[in-house]
Enzyme design. Sequence first.
Site, PDB file in Angstrom:
ATOM      1  N   GLU A  48       0.832  -1.201   0.000  1.00  0.00           N
ATOM      2  CA  GLU A  48       0.000   0.000   0.000  1.00  0.00           C
ATOM      3  C   GLU A  48       0.872   1.259   0.000  1.00  0.00           C
ATOM      4  O   GLU A  48       1.891   1.334   0.679  1.00  0.00           O
ATOM      5  CB  GLU A  48      -0.890  -0.014   1.238  1.00  0.00           C
ATOM      6  CG  GLU A  48      -1.824   1.177   1.373  1.00  0.00           C
ATOM      7  CD  GLU A  48      -2.623   1.130   2.662  1.00  0.00           C
ATOM      8  OE1 GLU A  48      -3.647   1.848   2.726  1.00  0.00           O
ATOM      9  OE2 GLU A  48      -2.240   0.405   3.598  1.00  0.00           O
ATOM     10  N   LYS A 117      -9.329   3.009  -2.383  1.00  0.00           N
ATOM     11  CA  LYS A 117      -9.622   2.385  -1.093  1.00  0.00           C
ATOM     12  C   LYS A 117     -10.947   2.900  -0.536  1.00  0.00           C
ATOM     13  O   LYS A 117     -11.156   4.104  -0.400  1.00  0.00           O
ATOM     14  CB  LYS A 117      -8.475   2.675  -0.122  1.00  0.00           C
ATOM     15  CG  LYS A 117      -8.575   1.980   1.221  1.00  0.00           C
ATOM     16  CD  LYS A 117      -7.328   2.289   2.061  1.00  0.00           C
ATOM     17  CE  LYS A 117      -7.331   1.606   3.400  1.00  0.00           C
ATOM     18  NZ  LYS A 117      -6.100   1.905   4.179  1.00  0.00           N
ATOM     19  N   CYS A 151      -5.665  -2.908   2.317  1.00  0.00           N
ATOM     20  CA  CYS A 151      -5.424  -2.872   3.751  1.00  0.00           C
ATOM     21  C   CYS A 151      -6.691  -3.002   4.606  1.00  0.00           C
ATOM     22  O   CYS A 151      -7.226  -4.090   4.760  1.00  0.00           O
ATOM     23  CB  CYS A 151      -4.641  -1.602   4.096  1.00  0.00           C
ATOM     24  SG  CYS A 151      -3.764  -1.705   5.682  1.00  0.00           S
TER      25      CYS A 151
END
Length: 270
Positions: A48, A117, A151
């Site tokens: 990430e 994200k 994540c």
Amino acid sequence: ICLPLLRVGIIQTTVEVGKRDENYARLESLLEQNYVSSETETVLVLPEIWDVGYAISEPDLCGDAEAGMAAEFLGSLARKYNCWFAGGSVLALTEEGAKNRAMVINPNGEYTASYDKVHLFARMHEDKYIKAGSSRTLFDIGGTRCGIAVCYDLRFCEWFSLYALDGAEVLFLSAQWPMERISHWRALIQARAIDNMMYIAACNRCGRTKRTLFGGNSMVIDPDGEILCDFGEEESFSFVTFDTEKTAAERDTLRTFESRRPDLYGGICG
């Protein structure tokens, strides 16, 4: 017999905050030292925000306009090594604001898809500096349906289930997950693979930034929950090849999706 194989390369590396040139140079060096050519379709997965780390409070200084610099850089590497990049997010500057954006680059060097994200981690102030995404991203590599998550998305089982219901057979996950919660990381990856009977190729960063030690422990899990590739805590680059038809075979055997009762699940929505 030509098997439906996919080769995934996990690049578990440290990230220098705010130092794009150093992070680019490290990736180039890791590829030069470790890349092994193959006729099998190959996908590389990065951590990430591998380009500048968590410099999210200074997006105007450290951000990448529409991820253009990263797309050009990864595109040149994709052409050189005849591989895909999938997952591995960057700090992208968009008209809506800064986004934690994962990228898909094909072997021709073309930037073909992206994923922003969706679930932002308030503990690291992502919700303050980053604009959340709002949609899933699916794409094909050969005949394999793939998806991306980043994540903190890992903690939301519904998100992964929606990918599976959309037909995703392999999901690429990139993270900066700390060592203090690495047991959660390992358990959740395995659970998501088993829940959804899909491959999960998960790349976490390693190394330290100030007081935070990042946990590594990147993994590739198959649809039956078997660990195919398991990293430690140090910088590593490793490949694993698997038969993508196992996803369909596992789903056909267990038929879990056919037993779903979405009419009873309304309480988890909204």
